[in-house]
Write an enzyme that holds these catalytic residues in place. Structure first.
Site, PDB file in Angstrom:
ATOM      1  N   GLY A  98       0.837  -1.190   0.000  1.00  0.00           N
ATOM      2  CA  GLY A  98       0.000   0.000   0.000  1.00  0.00           C
ATOM      3  C   GLY A  98       0.871   1.239   0.000  1.00  0.00           C
TER       4      GLY A  98
ATOM      5  CG  HIS B  30      -0.037   6.965   5.243  1.00  0.00           C
ATOM      6  ND1 HIS B  30       1.072   7.508   5.865  1.00  0.00           N
ATOM      7  CD2 HIS B  30       0.272   5.667   5.014  1.00  0.00           C
ATOM      8  CE1 HIS B  30       1.993   6.565   6.015  1.00  0.00           C
ATOM      9  NE2 HIS B  30       1.537   5.433   5.514  1.00  0.00           N
TER      10      HIS B  30
ATOM     11  CG  HIS C   4      -0.810   1.543   7.032  1.00  0.00           C
ATOM     12  ND1 HIS C   4       0.130   1.133   7.954  1.00  0.00           N
ATOM     13  CD2 HIS C   4      -0.140   2.369   6.178  1.00  0.00           C
ATOM     14  CE1 HIS C   4       1.296   1.697   7.666  1.00  0.00           C
ATOM     15  NE2 HIS C   4       1.162   2.448   6.592  1.00  0.00           N
TER      16      HIS C   4
ATOM     17  CD  GLN D 221       3.294   5.948   2.541  1.00  0.00           C
ATOM     18  OE1 GLN D 221       2.338   5.390   2.025  1.00  0.00           O
ATOM     19  NE2 GLN D 221       4.291   5.280   3.093  1.00  0.00           N
TER      20      GLN D 221
ATOM     21  CB  CYS E 153       4.850   2.408   7.198  1.00  0.00           C
ATOM     22  SG  CYS E 153       4.462   3.876   6.230  1.00  0.00           S
ATOM     23  CG  LEU E 154       6.532   0.968   1.279  1.00  0.00           C
ATOM     24  CD1 LEU E 154       6.009   1.239  -0.123  1.00  0.00           C
ATOM     25  CD2 LEU E 154       7.653  -0.065   1.250  1.00  0.00           C
TER      26      LEU E 154
HETATM   27 NI    NI Z   1       2.411   3.545   5.382  1.00  0.00          NI
END
Ligand code: NI
Length: 167
Positions: A46, A141, A137, A51, A95-96
């Protein structure tokens, strides 16, 4: 398509509330395409627009609950909201934007999301298990909430090493 830079912990974009989309055109389409490519490149399931520095309500989630032999597929969510949820799951989450960090986060087992597609058409989609976790999630964000804020606790180096040993 192009890879976008994934912002990491400490970047102020990750703490911002994102604005909804009112126009559904090439800029949004390019963003969604780039996000899918960026997420795939980073082995994520995701990714949310903030991000990659875009403070708008869009995210992509990989649906991994598919029958054997079927391909996993992307779900694009524009202006998403969770309209129903039930059950509970507790498990590891990452999370990335927080590479190498994992925490135990409680999430609903099942959610229903209402969103728009890239053309502004409204639809509803359900998620179970990991997909429900991803929906929650990624939508967090869009409200400037990151998983470390919600984690009951973070996994220690020893726990992470033990997990890697299992894989
Ligand atoms: Ni994330």
């Amino acid at each position: 398509m192009a890879l976008r830079k994934i912002l990491t912990e400490g970047n102020p974009s990750l703490k911002k509330t994102c604005r909804p989309y009112t126009e559904f055109g090439p800029r949004l389409w390019q963003l969604l395409d780039d996000m899918k490519e960026t997420m795939t490149d980073a082995n994520g399931v995701g990714l949310a627009a903030p991000q990659v520095g875009i403070l708008r309500r869009a995210c992509v989630v990989l649906e991994t609950n598919v029958a054997e032999g079927e391909e996993e597929y992307f779900i694009e969510l524009v202006n998403p909201e969770i309209i129903a949820s039930d059950g509970e799951q507790e498990g590891g989450e990452g999370c990335l934007s927080f590479p190498g960090q994992y925490g135990i986060v409680k999430r609903p087992e099942h959610v229903v999301v209402r969103a728009m597609d890239r053309n502004g058409q409204s639809f509803e989609v359900e998620g179970h298990g990991l997909t429900a976790r991803c929906f929650c999630h990624e939508i967090d964000h869009l409200n400037g909430v990151v998983f470390v804020d919600k984690a009951e606790r973070m996994l220690s180096e020893e726990e992470l090493a033990a997990q890697e040993g299992e894989e």
